[in-house]
Write a protein that holds these residues in place. Structure first.
Motif: not given
Length: 445
Positions: A13-18
């Motif tokens: 998971k990076v920021n609002n992205s998985n």
């Protein structure tokens, strides 16, 4: 992003992205649910769910005949790869580049269902299918009005036609020492250039000559001259060569060989009116059952058998009105293995003369014969005199002997040279003892 238990370790998971990355797919069901909770919107949750398509490449075309017989129906069966969800698979048969049959499952099954998708194509073999390429194609439906090809496999068809065994056209008996032509037909053959037709006589190969028609019929002819009478065996064999098909068909026949000489009818050259004469009808060499008949036109004449084998005779009582009529000697030969008789015939024209005219003919022939004898004697005498003149044995013009010429004694016979040839021109005047090459009478050595 919600994953099934055990899959979280593949996600980052990076920021609002998985983002999830799987090094190897080991299971058939990979549903993915991405949910977003927005508190500012009264804890409203927005979800988007997708199912990852999982497949293998196990596409198999079932074994089929290498060569298909024309006008028969065959099946091409293709088993598609395993796909989940199974409704995403399109399994197609293509003839060349054209789709001829497509299978698309509509009922979704469970991930552990291993029932394969099968596409069966029925086709009728024909000459048009020979060399045709059929392809089984597996595609995935990507839900974006596009498809993805995952596997394909192709087969090339070969067809043939050989519906009937060879047919031997010649079945008639053959006469001894007469060249016979044997013909064998193979109908509706394809490909004709791959078929070999061979003639055999008592297992010995005869050299045939083959030809092919536009309708794919083949004729193979050969010639054979029999030397002996009796039944003889022939075989016409047809088989494909250099073709993936082990198919041979043959036909056998027994042909009877016979001997049958031409009939001979005999009678006097001149037949006298009112004097009976025998007319004979004979066949001198024959094998089989022979029937002889003497006919005057369409009327059979009463005949009797002669002491000579295969000879009959009829006693004719000639009349002047019979002059110019034809008598026919009809010979019918019946063979054991042939229903139709073999017929030969010979004609003679009657020359009936009155008794007076016959005497005139005899006198004329006698006069002509006497004239011929006189001419021959005159030629012989002339040649002997000419020979004597050239050799100098005596002088015909001056019978007085020369000084050096010895008159033969009475008891000493003169050389007499037999008549061998008459030469019209003898111009050699050289004297020599004995006849020369230009004399019309030469001694026989």
């Amino acid at each position: 992003m919600e994953l099934k238990p055990g899959l979280d370790k593949y996600c980052n998971k990076v920021n609002n992205s998985n983002t999830c990355q799987f090094p190897a797919v080991m299971r058939w069901d990979l549903p993915m649910v991405c949910s977003v909770l927005c508190k500012s919107e009264n804890n409203t949750t927005v979800e988007n769910k997708t199912v990852i398509i999982v497949y293998n490449r196990d596409l198999v075309i079932a074994p089929h005949p290498k060569v298909m017989e024309i006008n028969k129906t065959y099946q091409l069966q293709c088993t598609g790869p395993r796909v989940y969800p199974n409704t995403k698979l399109h399994l197609k048969w293509l003839r060349g580049s054209k789709v001829v049959k497509s299978v698309h499952p509509t009922e979704q099954k469970f991930p552990d269902d291993v029932t394969p998708v099968v596409n069966i194509l029925n086709l009728n073999a024909s000459m048009a299918e020979d060399g045709q390429v059929y392809t089984c194609l597996a595609e995935l439906d990507l839900d974006t009005n596009t498809t993805k090809e995952i596997e394909s496999s192709s087969v090339t068809l070969q067809t043939y036609s050989f519906p009937k065994p060879p047919r031997i056209l010649n079945r008639k008996p053959i006469e001894v020492n007469e060249e016979a032509t044997l013909e064998c037909e193979v109908q509706n053959v394809y490909p004709a250039e791959k078929l070999t037709v061979t003639w055999f006589h008592n297992e010995e190969e005869l050299k045939p000559v083959t030809k092919t028609s536009s309708s794919h019929d083949i004729w193979a002819t050969t010639t054979w001259t029999p030397q002996d009478t009796g039944l003889t065996e022939f075989t016409c064999r047809a088989d494909f060569e250099d073709y993936p098909l082990n198919l041979t068909r043959s036909a056998n026949i027994s042909i009877e060989v016979y001997v049958f000489s031409e009939p001979v009818i005999q009678a006097s050259l001149t037949i006298i009116d009112g004097k009976p004469v025998n007319i004979t009808c004979s066949v001198f060499n024959v094998s089989g059952e022979l029937q002889l008949t003497l006919k005057n036109g369409n009327m059979s004449l009463p005949s009797e058998s002669s002491s000579t084998e295969h000879t009959i005779y009829h006693t004719l009582h000639p009349k002047m009105e019979m002059n110019g009529q034809q008598l026919t000697c009809v010979a019918k030969l019946t063979l054991q293995n042939h229903s139709e008789p073999i017929v030969k015939q010979q004609n003679i024209t009657l020359n009936v003369q009155s008794e007076e005219s016959s005497w005139v003919i005899i006198i004329i022939f006698s006069i002509v014969g006497a004239i011929i004898i006189i001419i021959i004697m005159a030629i012989i005498c002339y040649c002997r005199i000419d020979r004597a003149r050239k050799t100098g044995e005596y002088n015909v013009l001056n019978p007085t002997p020369s000084r050096n010429q010895e008159i033969p004694r009475v008891n000493e016979p003169l050389d007499i040279f037999p008549l061998q040839e008459v030469i019209s021109n003898g111009n050699d005047n050289n004297s020599q003892t004995g006849p020369n090459n230009n004399s019309c009478i030469t001694p026989v050595s």
